[in-house]
Scaffold this active site. Structure first.
Site, PDB file in Angstrom:
ATOM      1  N   ALA A  11     -41.089  -5.852 -23.314  1.00 55.43           N
ATOM      2  CA  ALA A  11     -41.826  -4.815 -22.575  1.00 55.43           C
ATOM      3  C   ALA A  11     -42.399  -5.288 -21.250  1.00 55.43           C
ATOM      4  O   ALA A  11     -43.065  -4.515 -20.561  1.00 55.43           O
ATOM      5  CB  ALA A  11     -42.947  -4.258 -23.450  1.00 55.43           C
ATOM      6  N   ARG A  35     -41.999 -12.488 -23.743  1.00 57.09           N
ATOM      7  CA  ARG A  35     -42.292 -13.912 -23.562  1.00 57.09           C
ATOM      8  C   ARG A  35     -43.375 -14.144 -22.523  1.00 57.09           C
ATOM      9  O   ARG A  35     -44.097 -15.132 -22.580  1.00 57.09           O
ATOM     10  CB  ARG A  35     -41.029 -14.664 -23.145  1.00 57.09           C
ATOM     11  CG  ARG A  35     -39.950 -14.748 -24.200  1.00 57.09           C
ATOM     12  CD  ARG A  35     -38.716 -15.482 -23.688  1.00 57.09           C
ATOM     13  NE  ARG A  35     -38.086 -14.781 -22.573  1.00 57.09           N
ATOM     14  CZ  ARG A  35     -38.118 -15.186 -21.320  1.00 57.09           C
ATOM     15  NH1 ARG A  35     -38.756 -16.292 -20.978  1.00 57.09           N
ATOM     16  NH2 ARG A  35     -37.511 -14.482 -20.369  1.00 57.09           N
ATOM     17  N   ARG A  36     -43.476 -13.246 -21.527  1.00 49.95           N
ATOM     18  CA  ARG A  36     -44.371 -13.465 -20.393  1.00 49.95           C
ATOM     19  C   ARG A  36     -45.745 -12.864 -20.669  1.00 49.95           C
ATOM     20  O   ARG A  36     -46.014 -11.697 -20.393  1.00 49.95           O
ATOM     21  CB  ARG A  36     -43.730 -12.883 -19.135  1.00 49.95           C
ATOM     22  CG  ARG A  36     -42.463 -13.619 -18.745  1.00 49.95           C
ATOM     23  CD  ARG A  36     -41.722 -12.996 -17.592  1.00 49.95           C
ATOM     24  NE  ARG A  36     -41.006 -11.792 -17.975  1.00 49.95           N
ATOM     25  CZ  ARG A  36     -40.097 -11.193 -17.206  1.00 49.95           C
ATOM     26  NH1 ARG A  36     -39.806 -11.686 -16.012  1.00 49.95           N
ATOM     27  NH2 ARG A  36     -39.474 -10.109 -17.620  1.00 49.95           N
ATOM     28  N   ASP A  61     -41.507 -15.129 -28.348  1.00 46.11           N
ATOM     29  CA  ASP A  61     -40.100 -15.182 -27.980  1.00 46.11           C
ATOM     30  C   ASP A  61     -39.291 -14.728 -29.190  1.00 46.11           C
ATOM     31  O   ASP A  61     -39.379 -15.337 -30.259  1.00 46.11           O
ATOM     32  CB  ASP A  61     -39.719 -16.614 -27.583  1.00 46.11           C
ATOM     33  CG  ASP A  61     -38.312 -16.730 -27.009  1.00 46.11           C
ATOM     34  OD1 ASP A  61     -37.470 -15.867 -27.300  1.00 46.11           O
ATOM     35  OD2 ASP A  61     -38.065 -17.711 -26.266  1.00 46.11           O
ATOM     36  N   VAL A  62     -38.495 -13.667 -29.046  1.00 46.70           N
ATOM     37  CA  VAL A  62     -37.747 -13.144 -30.186  1.00 46.70           C
ATOM     38  C   VAL A  62     -36.763 -14.160 -30.752  1.00 46.70           C
ATOM     39  O   VAL A  62     -36.303 -14.009 -31.893  1.00 46.70           O
ATOM     40  CB  VAL A  62     -36.993 -11.840 -29.837  1.00 46.70           C
ATOM     41  CG1 VAL A  62     -37.956 -10.732 -29.457  1.00 46.70           C
ATOM     42  CG2 VAL A  62     -35.956 -12.069 -28.745  1.00 46.70           C
ATOM     43  N   SER A 141     -25.494  -1.229 -25.291  1.00 44.06           N
ATOM     44  CA  SER A 141     -24.907  -1.257 -23.943  1.00 44.06           C
ATOM     45  C   SER A 141     -23.503  -0.692 -24.002  1.00 44.06           C
ATOM     46  O   SER A 141     -22.846  -0.735 -25.057  1.00 44.06           O
ATOM     47  CB  SER A 141     -24.857  -2.695 -23.412  1.00 44.06           C
ATOM     48  OG  SER A 141     -24.116  -2.770 -22.209  1.00 44.06           O
ATOM     49  N   TYR A 154     -21.507 -11.765 -23.942  1.00 44.40           N
ATOM     50  CA  TYR A 154     -22.470 -10.668 -23.841  1.00 44.40           C
ATOM     51  C   TYR A 154     -21.926  -9.432 -24.556  1.00 44.40           C
ATOM     52  O   TYR A 154     -22.641  -8.794 -25.340  1.00 44.40           O
ATOM     53  CB  TYR A 154     -22.772 -10.347 -22.384  1.00 44.40           C
ATOM     54  CG  TYR A 154     -23.660  -9.131 -22.228  1.00 44.40           C
ATOM     55  CD1 TYR A 154     -24.972  -9.151 -22.701  1.00 44.40           C
ATOM     56  CD2 TYR A 154     -23.187  -7.963 -21.635  1.00 44.40           C
ATOM     57  CE1 TYR A 154     -25.795  -8.035 -22.582  1.00 44.40           C
ATOM     58  CE2 TYR A 154     -24.001  -6.843 -21.508  1.00 44.40           C
ATOM     59  CZ  TYR A 154     -25.305  -6.885 -21.985  1.00 44.40           C
ATOM     60  OH  TYR A 154     -26.102  -5.775 -21.876  1.00 44.40           O
ATOM     61  N   PRO A 184     -26.720   2.070 -22.547  1.00 40.57           N
ATOM     62  CA  PRO A 184     -26.640   2.388 -21.118  1.00 40.57           C
ATOM     63  C   PRO A 184     -25.467   1.712 -20.428  1.00 40.57           C
ATOM     64  O   PRO A 184     -24.990   0.651 -20.843  1.00 40.57           O
ATOM     65  CB  PRO A 184     -27.966   1.835 -20.563  1.00 40.57           C
ATOM     66  CG  PRO A 184     -28.800   1.499 -21.761  1.00 40.57           C
ATOM     67  CD  PRO A 184     -27.836   1.183 -22.852  1.00 40.57           C
ATOM     68  N   THR A 189     -32.200  -2.804 -12.866  1.00 40.50           N
ATOM     69  CA  THR A 189     -33.432  -3.449 -13.343  1.00 40.50           C
ATOM     70  C   THR A 189     -33.312  -4.937 -12.985  1.00 40.50           C
ATOM     71  O   THR A 189     -32.553  -5.299 -12.104  1.00 40.50           O
ATOM     72  CB  THR A 189     -33.577  -3.275 -14.864  1.00 40.50           C
ATOM     73  OG1 THR A 189     -32.481  -3.940 -15.517  1.00 40.50           O
ATOM     74  CG2 THR A 189     -33.581  -1.789 -15.256  1.00 40.50           C
TER      75      THR A 189
END
Length: 253
Positions: A11, A35-36, A61-62, A141, A154, A184, A189
């Site tokens: 988030a 994480r931030r 961190d996941v 995605s 990925y 998406p 982003t």
């Protein structure tokens, strides 16, 4: 704390931030993770003041299974009835072909996009069993539907998200938990900045010549999905900019 609770991973920026903002705007209490820590706490303060709702910043961190477990299990009692879980944390790193792939990039994507989603879901579901109209939304995605050159690992991780979403829909059906995937296409982003490891020129080229999706487009779509009547579940939503036909075909000016 009589408002419904949503939990949003990743988030601190991009889709996750926009989704958290939308829930707060709609009057929900929101658990935001990432994480931030500094960004999370700043966002929590801003949203709580702007929307007069409760925001709980939960930095972890996941990729760290123990940290995920400890953070979610130790949520204060008033935050434990999670109604909606948004598994948004994810990233792409690098565009190498497999024969020139960076093993650290591979590990980072697999650990975040697949294992991280599993860790969070495993422990969050324990808090969702008694929630009314519980709902899990996994951010997939278009890369989980089609493979493109240089996307290899990925794409594989997002194909895994697609499979795990289907598995959750089957396994959580007896729990009354709806499960939706939103996939998406090109969205402007931090995604490309992360993929190209801070190379602004390469990142900018990804979005040249057409109007990409925004994080707010994804938040709007998600809000629509989770506000359908309880007997309705939007299983799989693929959303792309009008200028994009598939993973590798664009109409650019």
């Amino acid at each position: 704390m009589n408002r419904p609770i949503a939990m949003v991973t990743g988030a601190s920026a991009g889709f996750g931030e926009a989704i958290a903002r939308r829930f707060a705007q709609e009057g929900w209490n929101v658990i935001i993770t990432g994480r931030r820590a500094e960004r999370l706490h700043a966002l929590a303060e801003e949203l709580s003041q702007t929307h007069q709702t409760d925001i709980y910043a939960l930095p972890f961190d996941v990729r760290d299974a123990k940290a995920v477990e400890e953070a979610i299990v130790s949520l204060p009692e008033e935050w434990k009835t999670i109604q909606i879980l948004v598994n948004n944390a994810g990233l792409a790193v690098g565009r190498n072909t497999i024969d020139s792939g960076d093993l650290e990039d591979w590990e980072r994507m697999i650990d975040t996009n697949v294992k991280g989603l599993l860790y969070v879901t495993r422990f969050a579901v324990e808090h969702m069993r008694n929630a009314e109209n519980a709902h899990i939304v996994n951010i997939g995605s278009i890369a989980g539907k089609e493979v493109y050159n240089g996307g290899n690992v990925y794409c594989a991780t997002k194909f895994a998200v697609d499979a795990l979403t289907k598995a959750m829909r089957v396994e959580f059906l007896p729990l009354g938990i709806r499960v939706t995937q939103i996939s998406p296409g090109a969205a402007e982003t931090e995604f490309s900045m992360v993929r190209f490891k801070g190379d602004e020129e390469k990142a900018a080229k990804v979005y040249e010549g057409y109007k990409a999706l925004t994080a707010e487009d994804i938040a709007d779509t998600l809000w629509f999905a989770v506000t359908r009547p309880p007997h309705v579940c939007l299983n799989d939503i693929v959303i792309m900019p009008a200028a994009q036909a598939n993973s590798f075909t664009f109409f650019k000016n």
